[in-house]
Design an enzyme around this catalytic site. Structure first.
Site, mmCIF file in Angstrom:
data_model
loop_
_atom_site.group_PDB
_atom_site.id
_atom_site.type_symbol
_atom_site.label_atom_id
_atom_site.label_comp_id
_atom_site.label_asym_id
_atom_site.label_seq_id
_atom_site.Cartn_x
_atom_site.Cartn_y
_atom_site.Cartn_z
ATOM 1 N N ASP A 159 0.863 -1.184 0.000
ATOM 2 C CA ASP A 159 0.000 0.000 0.000
ATOM 3 C C ASP A 159 0.893 1.225 0.000
ATOM 4 O OD1 ASP A 159 -2.311 1.795 0.488
ATOM 5 O OD2 ASP A 159 -3.332 -0.071 0.995
ATOM 6 N N HIS A 231 -2.949 3.248 -4.552
ATOM 7 C CA HIS A 231 -2.280 2.780 -3.323
ATOM 8 C C HIS A 231 -0.825 2.416 -3.608
ATOM 9 C CE1 HIS A 231 -5.825 2.664 -0.651
ATOM 10 N NE2 HIS A 231 -6.496 2.402 -1.753
ATOM 11 N N GLU A 295 -10.294 2.494 -4.663
ATOM 12 C CA GLU A 295 -9.949 3.891 -4.366
ATOM 13 C C GLU A 295 -8.908 4.457 -5.317
ATOM 14 O OE1 GLU A 295 -10.799 4.024 0.398
ATOM 15 O OE2 GLU A 295 -8.848 3.268 -0.204
ATOM 16 N N TYR A 387 -15.416 -4.553 9.020
ATOM 17 C CA TYR A 387 -14.148 -3.826 9.146
ATOM 18 C C TYR A 387 -13.797 -3.715 10.628
ATOM 19 C CZ TYR A 387 -13.161 -2.389 4.307
ATOM 20 O OH TYR A 387 -12.812 -2.369 2.979
ATOM 21 N N PHE A 388 -12.907 -4.595 11.052
ATOM 22 C CA PHE A 388 -12.621 -4.689 12.480
ATOM 23 C C PHE A 388 -11.684 -3.576 12.971
ATOM 24 C CE2 PHE A 388 -13.603 -9.542 13.045
ATOM 25 C CZ PHE A 388 -14.922 -9.300 12.679
ATOM 26 N N ASP A 389 -11.350 -2.628 12.081
ATOM 27 C CA ASP A 389 -10.595 -1.463 12.575
ATOM 28 C C ASP A 389 -11.542 -0.432 13.197
ATOM 29 O OD1 ASP A 389 -11.459 -1.269 9.874
ATOM 30 O OD2 ASP A 389 -10.114 0.423 9.490
ATOM 31 N N THR A 438 -4.824 -1.503 9.411
ATOM 32 C CA THR A 438 -3.977 -1.298 10.595
ATOM 33 C C THR A 438 -3.378 0.109 10.703
ATOM 34 O OG1 THR A 438 -2.071 -2.228 9.432
ATOM 35 C CG2 THR A 438 -3.412 -3.751 10.733
ATOM 36 N N GLU A 439 -4.048 1.098 10.103
ATOM 37 C CA GLU A 439 -3.543 2.463 10.309
ATOM 38 C C GLU A 439 -3.404 2.757 11.797
ATOM 39 O OE1 GLU A 439 -6.010 1.630 8.229
ATOM 40 O OE2 GLU A 439 -6.029 2.914 6.435
HETATM 41 C C1 ACM Z 1 -10.894 -0.532 0.954
HETATM 42 O O1 ACM Z 1 -11.346 -0.378 2.083
HETATM 43 N N1 ACM Z 1 -10.347 0.484 0.309
HETATM 44 C C2 ACM Z 1 -10.946 -1.810 0.283
#
Ligand code: ACM
Length: 530
Positions: A159, A231, A295, A387-389, A438-439
């Protein structure tokens, strides 16, 4: 048990299983069961206390487990089925059977279990690009997945903020792209702040080979992701000539969407196919490779006379079509190498995918349904509730998260293939997967907190999703304690689990999801501003 078996009946007789008992049957099934039950010190022999048999009439992951006065009998459709049967056997034992060096004698309650999964793809995604997690953490995650009968480990290897694989052909990838001088630590949408701490790391090709083999032995398939053509800042920090502008780039130290994009011209395709060859050479048989497609900011393609001329030479009308063409070329290259491409849903919305490309509809189930109706295999991956973040509660007691709220109960209530869809659409849903971006997950302890016990709920719905999940989870937490998993307690974090405080109200999923869903209706709208 988690996940709950399809059918379970108690029998009156129990069986005393001594440490060092023998296990008999086809060698690959014996190996699977011994791998699944390291603490029991089972020894291969002719007449086993644990007797294994292959029944090809069963699906490859299906099994029957019987514990009676004469011993343990496992009939499996394949190696994976035998492995899952052994995991079920372990969950019949006391919690202490999940501790290291637990070899001792156990009394196994009499039981008859007939079991098979609802979905073939039961996945966890781990973003090792935003923060790197060393090999030992990946192995541990594989162990925890195996205990929960999860079977796809999606590693987000590249990324803007880092590239995580050794490359012999392009060594600047691991030398330059694998680290950054600092990382952003501010809440989403708030003034920038940085930790001023270098961060990085990468897996050697030997590491990847080891991870894949370790996973395979535990019925887990590694799905590598190289996210392109957006990315791409980390790649471009090493090889700027592969970019749409040729300009220099840095490995990013902040989160969000970058306009940096690879060029779609032939040298980029050649670069990526060489990288695929290295990756697949290390991983061994790799049925799926994720190529991203999310994105993507196409402005630099539109602004480049060279790329514009290339688009025209291909007879393509728009840069969106050019992106679809680019991803299709990569999917074709993967098909020649025996792998199916997997993409995020933007690539489906752009159109032009190979029919065998698997779609991950992260922007909601609506676009997933449309991909299914178009005949694509789909793995449910919607931000809510997968989305577990995102934080489990809108509270500053939670560790800083991108937004909120996704609870264990939200995950347990999710249906990857809703009853309101047509049978054909439901049939196309091959599974479900949780994503851990994991940001804001910088270390393994926070990883545990975010992943568990929500991943227990994921495992349960992926396998079948049966009654009384909450009650079963309460009992299951004792197993996680024995395993040393630092999960989020149901009542909220321990004082030492609080960390940098979450800022509630900035990104709320009840507001975000309708916006994301609406974007999927516009093929040119690929830039969520979250
Ligand atoms: C994503 O959350 N950009 C796949």
């Amino acid at each position: 048990m988690i996940p709950s078996p399809k059918l379970r009946r108690s029998l009156s007789a129990s069986y005393d299983l001594p440490a060092g008992a023998t296990v008999s049957g086809p060698p690959d099934l014996v190996a699977a069961v011994r791998t699944a039950l390291p603490g029991l010190d089972l020894l291969p022999g002719d007449h086993g206390a644990v007797d294994l048999r292959l029944d090809p009439a069963l699906g490859p992951e299906a099994y029957r487990l019987t514990v009676g006065s004469r011993g343990v009998e496992i009939v499996a459709g394949g190696r994976a089925g035998a492995f899952h049967a052994a995991q079920s056997l372990r969950q019949l034992l006391p919690d202490a059977a999940f501790r290291y060096g637990a070899a001792s004698s156990w009394t196994v309650p009499g039981v008859r279990i007939e079991d098979e999964p609802r979905f073939g793809w039961r996945g966890l995604h781990l973003d090792v690009a935003r923060h790197f997690f060393p090999k030992r953490e990946v192995m541990r995650l594989v162990d925890l997945m195996a205990i929960h009968k999860l079977n796809r480990l999606h590693l987000h290897l590249a990324d803007d903020q880092g590239w995580r694989v050794e490359s012999r052909a392009y060594p600047l990838l691991h030398e330059v792209s694998s680290h950054r001088p600092r990382s952003a630590v501010h809440p989403h949408g708030r003034p920038e702040a940085f930790d001023e701490i270098p961060h990085g790391g990468y897996y050697t090709l030997a590491d990847l080979a080891e991870i894949a083999a370790y996973a395979r032995a535990r019925a887990v398939t590694v799905v590598p992701e190289i996210d392109v053509p957006g990315h791409a800042s980390a790649i471009l920090a090493a090889y700027p000539s592969l970019g749409a502008t040729g300009e220099p780039h840095d490995v990013l130290d902040r989160w969000g969407i970058s306009p940096a994009i690879l060029s779609p011209l032939p040298p980029t395709v050649e670069f990526l196919t060489t990288v695929f060859d290295e990756l697949l050479g290390a991983l061994g048989e790799t049925p799926y490779v994720h190529i991203g497609g999310d994105e993507v900011v196409l402005d630099q393609w539109a602004a480049s006379p060279e790329i514009d001329a290339y688009r025209e030479s291909l007879g393509l009308a728009t840069v969106n079509e050019l992106q679809a063409w680019f991803l299709r070329r990569l999917a074709d290259a993967l098909a020649e190498r025996g792998s199916r491409a997997v993409v995020w849903d933007e690539a489906f919305v752009s159109g032009g995918l190979r029919q065998d490309t698997v779609v991950m509809p992260w922007r909601g189930q609506g676009v997933g349904r449309r991909a299914a109706a178009a005949g694509h295999d789909v793995v449910a991956t919607a931000v809510f509730p997968l989305y577990f973040d995102y934080a489990e509660a809108a509270s500053p007691d939670e560790p800083l998260a991108i937004g909120e709220t996704i609870t264990v109960a939200d995950v347990a209530a999710f249906d990857p293939a809703p009853a309101g869809w047509t049978p054909e659409e439901r049939e196309r849903v091959i599974g479900v997967q949780a994503q851990l971006w994991t940001e804001r997950v910088a270390d393994p302890r926070t990883l545990d907190y975010r992943m568990w016990p929500r991943a227990c709920a994921l495992a349960d719905i992926a396998w079948g999703g049966r009654d009384d999940f909450a009650g079963r989870l309460e009992a299951h937490l004792g197993r996680l304690d024995a395993l040393g998993v630092e999960y989020r307690p149901p009542a909220g974090p321990h004082p030492w689990q609080r960390r940098r405080p979450h800022l509630p109200g900035v990104v709320r999923l009840d507001e975000v999801m309708p916006r994301l869903e609406a974007m999927t209706l516009d093929p040119e709208s690929t830039r969520p501003s979250m």
